[in-house]
Write an enzyme that holds these catalytic residues in place. Structure first.
Site, PDB file in Angstrom:
ATOM      1  N   GLU A 224       0.864  -1.189   0.000  1.00  0.00           N
ATOM      2  CA  GLU A 224       0.000   0.000   0.000  1.00  0.00           C
ATOM      3  C   GLU A 224       0.895   1.232   0.000  1.00  0.00           C
ATOM      4  OE1 GLU A 224      -3.012   0.148   3.099  1.00  0.00           O
ATOM      5  OE2 GLU A 224      -2.965   2.337   3.117  1.00  0.00           O
ATOM      6  N   GLU A 229      -3.050  11.800   2.407  1.00  0.00           N
ATOM      7  CA  GLU A 229      -3.854  11.234   3.490  1.00  0.00           C
ATOM      8  C   GLU A 229      -3.722  12.070   4.759  1.00  0.00           C
ATOM      9  OE1 GLU A 229      -2.801   7.294   4.880  1.00  0.00           O
ATOM     10  OE2 GLU A 229      -4.862   6.860   5.429  1.00  0.00           O
TER      11      GLU A 229
END
Ligand SMILES: *[C@@H]1O[C@H](CO)[C@@H](O)[C@H](O)[C@H]1NC(C)=O
Ligand SMILES: *[C@@H]1O[C@H](CO)[C@@H](O)[C@H](O)[C@H]1NC(C)=O
Length: 408
Positions: A224, A229
């Site tokens: 990932e 974010e």
């Protein structure tokens, strides 16, 4: 030698025809034998091939720069091959692997060295065509209800265009979860790819947890990469890797402007915090980012490193602005840099899909909810806000100019 054939099977047939005539001048059609035609110095079967500007391509294909392509799946802009038929708009459509193979220049073609050429251009009216709408429960336990495309359209949560807008429900008090959208690219990508995301606005506010990220199959086995974010009223973007056990950051080999957080990327360690890098600029996330007119995030993923750059709106490199080809080596020091190799195997990242989402509360935003927000702290306070105050989420929208991918 013709070297632009799109499939190895076709190339084998064509090579046989050409070898017989190697060194000869362009033959007359008659010299090619029954049923064959001449294309430059090559003979070919029109049932299988077509001759485009002296180059052999599979029958029905056109030529774009060095590549033969299927006009049903691609179109040509200058010498750049873009996905989607010419009539299909801006070429954001994903494609089958067979068509993708047909668009790949054959071995020996003159691909630009050091540069990556555009592959996908998710933008404009066809922005959503290459994405699927994830509607399962949030794996990160957010108070969210991810809706399908029809529901999102009917509810006014999505609008493709310039830019494309993706919102959350801002009108209803909810019990199960606040309606939102989670996109997954139909295509998956591997090392040798550059991803560029141009955002005019990102979701922001108490209870929100937006992200643009890449994820491989069988998480965390396929890895990932979190590009954009953060949670709640954060001011600085966090970029993070999450992997199988056995990946740590080789800090001695890093060259980055960002600040390391934890350096063990193992998703099973440290409560799945991963190995994050914080962007030192408050224009990298949320209000600061939005007030600055947004900006561009670019990821270069090779077998030796994963690097992320962020560019302010007024400092976007000209190759990124142009969009046809990019050279990350000209972009300067990245904000995040994870060397791959001795301490973190490149094989920990594979077949990654692009994800864009905005969830609420859950494992991160809920657990740290409080500072700068109303109603107390912790998960319950977060969930109460999300469920009962729809009007607090009018700033929780993506405004995306484009997402592009580039291949070496
Ligand atoms: C992407 O996948 C979705 C199904 O999840 C499908 O509806 C859509 O047509 C696909 N897009 C393309 C361009 O194939
Ligand atoms: C991508 O598509 C947009 C239309 O939405 C177009 O304006 C732009 O030129 C395209 N860019 C590239 C690199 O193909």
């Amino acid at each position: 030698m013709p070297r632009r054939l799109g499939s190895s099977a076709a190339a084998a047939v064509a090579t046989a025809a050409i070898v017989a005539l190697a060194g000869s001048a362009a033959p007359a059609a008659a010299a090619c034998g029954a049923g064959l035609s001449a294309c430059g110095a090559a003979c070919y079967s029109p049932a299988t091939y077509s001759c485009v500007n002296g180059v052999l391509c599979p029958a029905g294909y056109s030529l774009c720069g060095d590549a033969c392509y299927n006009p049903a799946s691609y179109h040509c802009s200058g010498t750049a091959l873009l996905q989607g038929a010419a009539s299909g708009g801006n070429g954001a459509a994903a494609t089958t692997s067979a068509a993708a193979a047909a668009a790949t220049p054959a071995t020996g073609s003159s691909a630009a060295s050091g540069a990556y050429k555009v592959v996908d251009n998710f933008s404009g009216s066809t922005f959503f065509d290459g994405f699927s709408f994830f509607t399962a429960g949030d794996p990160t336990h957010g108070l969210v209800s991810y809706v399908d495309k029809t529901t999102a359209q009917n509810g006014g949560l999505i609008a493709a265009g310039n830019p494309t807008k993706i919102s959350v429900d801002t009108t209803n008090v909810v019990t199960g979860g606040r309606p939102s959208v989670r996109l997954t690219s139909n295509k998956s990508y591997n090392a040798g790819t550059v991803f560029v995301v141009d955002l005019a606005h990102m979701p922001f506010g108490c209870g929100t947890w937006p992200a643009v990220w890449l994820v491989g199959p069988n998480w965390p086995a396929g890895g990932e990469i979190d590009i954009v974010e953060g949670v709640n009223v954060n001011t600085n973007n966090q970029m993070t890797l999450h992997t199988s056990p056995g990946c740590t950051v080789n800090t001695g080999a890093q060259s980055q402007s960002g600040t390391n957080l934890l350096t063990n990327c193992d998703a099973t360690a440290n409560g799945n915090s991963g190995c994050g890098v914080s962007d030192p600029s408050t224009a990298s996330y949320g209000d600061g980012f939005n007030n600055a007119g947004g900006g561009v995030f670019a990821v270069e993923w090779t077998s030796s490193a994963i690097k992320i750059w962020r560019f302010a709106r007024n400092a976007i490199p000209s190759d990124i602005a142009g969009g046809a080809a990019v050279s990350p080596s000209s972009w300067g020091t990245p904000v995040a840099h994870w060397p791959l190799g001795s301490t973190c195997p490149a094989s920990f990242f594979s077949n990654m899909q692009i994800v864009v989402d905005d969830t609420f509360c859950g494992d991160w935003a809920g657990n740290v909810y409080g500072p700068g927000c109303t109603g107390g702290s912790g998960m319950a306070a977060c969930n109460y806000l999300v469920a009962n105050y729809p009007s607090r989420f009018t700033d929780a929208f993506w405004s995306i100019n484009y997402i592009r991918t580039f291949s070496a």
